[in-house]
Enzyme design. Structure first.
Site, short mmCIF file in Angstrom:
data_model
loop_
_atom_site.label_atom_id
_atom_site.label_comp_id
_atom_site.label_asym_id
_atom_site.label_seq_id
_atom_site.Cartn_x
_atom_site.Cartn_y
_atom_site.Cartn_z
N PRO A 215 1.29 -74.04 -48.06
CA PRO A 215 1.50 -72.75 -47.40
C PRO A 215 2.66 -71.91 -47.92
CG PRO A 215 2.30 -74.53 -46.02
CD PRO A 215 1.60 -75.17 -47.18
N PHE A 216 3.60 -72.50 -48.70
CA PHE A 216 4.78 -71.74 -49.09
C PHE A 216 5.05 -71.89 -50.59
CE2 PHE A 216 6.45 -70.84 -44.78
CZ PHE A 216 7.06 -69.62 -45.03
N GLU A 233 6.59 -76.68 -45.84
CA GLU A 233 7.36 -76.67 -44.59
C GLU A 233 7.96 -75.31 -44.29
OE1 GLU A 233 10.95 -79.15 -42.31
OE2 GLU A 233 10.32 -79.74 -44.33
N LYS A 249 8.81 -84.30 -40.39
CA LYS A 249 9.43 -85.62 -40.53
C LYS A 249 8.35 -86.65 -40.25
CE LYS A 249 13.52 -85.24 -42.02
NZ LYS A 249 13.77 -85.80 -43.37
#
Length: 431
Positions: A215-216, A233, A249
């Site tokens: 996503p990033f 993240e 995590k």
């Protein structure tokens, strides 16, 4: 900071697919003067795909750059700001001293002559007052999607700042610090570097984007430095004042040929006391980190111990939400919480001091953030993990990985987890 010129206002729409928008980003970066964030759908941290074209103003961070200067740059003129903030700048914010040389920019934000964003229904929406730039972008979109050739590493090995023995020794030392009460969780990382002067970093980035969606994905330029971030993240998002953090995590490797994971594997991850403790401690830290800048009583945790898959890994996360106070802005929130708790530890300050003592390398942009700042109450940012850098001046290529250490961590398992997170990079050379 460069002299400020015209900034985008008018919108122009060009039909295109998501893959076509990705190809546009690559072409604009290839021709110079474009930074971008590309997102894939279906992930918890999915964000807007955005391209900044031809910088018209920029802020290069120095050790004396203050939060007030960052706010003036981002909010003092129209147009979104796109760039990165290094973990090392976070050390300065938190008062964590380091004797290591500054070998990577502390941060770099830019405003642009044009901004293109992907709309799933309309395609590419380009904001600019420059008709010549509109025509150029339109012509580049007409080319359509394109194939991305494979990229392989030349022969040779990575040099690790912490090899297997060194990393496991670092985990053992971290466990001693935990038992002594100096921290109860921290993130320990290693840097893997090699000389790669003839690398085409953009081709590498686009190949990773094609084969390993996340996503990033962030492509960012700063002088001779190139940031190739493939992060799954989110750090902090603010949407009209509504705050969302999604700490990761808990990690479980899925066999490469297994396809989508089976329900039993998800239960194995969520049922692990060790992995659950990692997530719960960091969620508690992030609740505390954002609460100062959020309305009293608005901070809450949702979907705790949710699971998604990225690459060959199952990842566990939670949603931490709040409402930004009316007398605060998104940069108050970002800078007060930076660097992210999932890549520092808790308590944050003492964990960062231990990290600085145990890691022989400087993190630079790794564990910092790629960030898009739209206005005082709208922003999105990543945790810059699964991130590589390349220096055009030296030919140095580096990629970083780490894992969270808690009291029942096993040094050998933590090293294997660190390597598993970087498999898509190491596979380029069959490492």
């Amino acid at each position: 900071m460069t002299e400020e010129r015209s900034l985008p206002t008018h919108a122009h729409t060009f039909p295109c697919s998501r893959a076509g928008f990705d190809a546009l980003a690559g072409r604009l970066a290839r021709s110079g003067g474009a930074d971008f964030i590309l997102s894939s759908p279906g992930y918890p941290a999915q964000t807007e795909s955005v391209i900044g074209v031809e910088p018209v103003a920029e802020l290069r961070f120095t050790p004396s750059t203050t939060p007030e200067e960052i706010k003036r740059f981002c909010f003092g003129s129209p147009g979104l700001s796109l760039g990165f903030v290094s973990y090392t700048y976070g050390m300065l914010l938190r008062g964590v001293a380091s004797a290591k040389p500054l070998d990577f920019p502390l941060g770099h934000l830019k405003k642009f002559r044009a901004v293109a964003e992907f709309d799933p229904e309309a395609g590419a929406v380009v904001h600019t007052e420059d008709p010549a730039l509109v025509r150029r972008i339109g012509l580049l979109l007409e080319v359509g999607e394109e194939s991305t050739p494979p990229v392989t590493l030349p022969k040779g090995d990575f040099t690790a700042s912490l090899d297997r023995a060194g990393y496991e020794a670092g985990v053992s030392e971290a466990l001693e610090r935990i038992r002594s009460g100096h921290t109860y969780q921290l993130n320990l990382s290693a840097k893997f570097s090699r000389h790669w002067p003839d690398l085409d970093p953009l081709a590498l980035f686009m190949a990773l984007r094609r084969d390993h969606p996340a996503p990033f994905y962030a492509w960012l330029e700063s002088g001779p430095h190139r940031v190739l971030s493939t992060s799954p993240e989110r750090f902090l998002r603010v949407a009209d004042g509504e705050v969302l953090s999604q700490p990761i995590k808990g990690t479980l490797k899925v066999e490469p040929d297994a396809g989508e994971y089976e329900p039993g594997q998800e239960e194995r991850l969520t049922g692990s006391a060790k992995e659950s403790a990692e997530l719960s401690m960091i969620v508690d830290l992030i609740r505390n980190d954002i609460s100062t800048n959020c309305d009293y009583g608005s901070v809450r945790v949702e979907n705790h111990k949710s699971v998604f898959q990225v690459d060959n890994l199952l990842q566990m996360y939670a949603n931490v939400r709040g409402t930004l106070r009316q007398d605060r802005d998104c940069l108050d929130l970002f800078l007060d919480a930076f660097p992210g708790g999932s890549v520092t530890g808790c308590p944050k300050h003492s964990s960062m001091e231990i990290i600085e003592a145990l890691e022989p390398h400087s993190r630079g942009v790794y564990c910092g953030s790629a960030v898009v700042i739209r206005d005082e109450r709208n922003m999105d940012s990543s945790i810059a993990i699964r991130t590589a850098t390349w220096d055009a001046a030296s030919g140095g290529f580096a990629v970083y990985g780490g894992s969270g250490i808690v009291v029942d961590s096993d040094p050998a398992k933590e090293y294997r987890e660190t390597i598993a997170k970087l498999e898509k990079f190491f596979a380029l050379g069959g490492a």
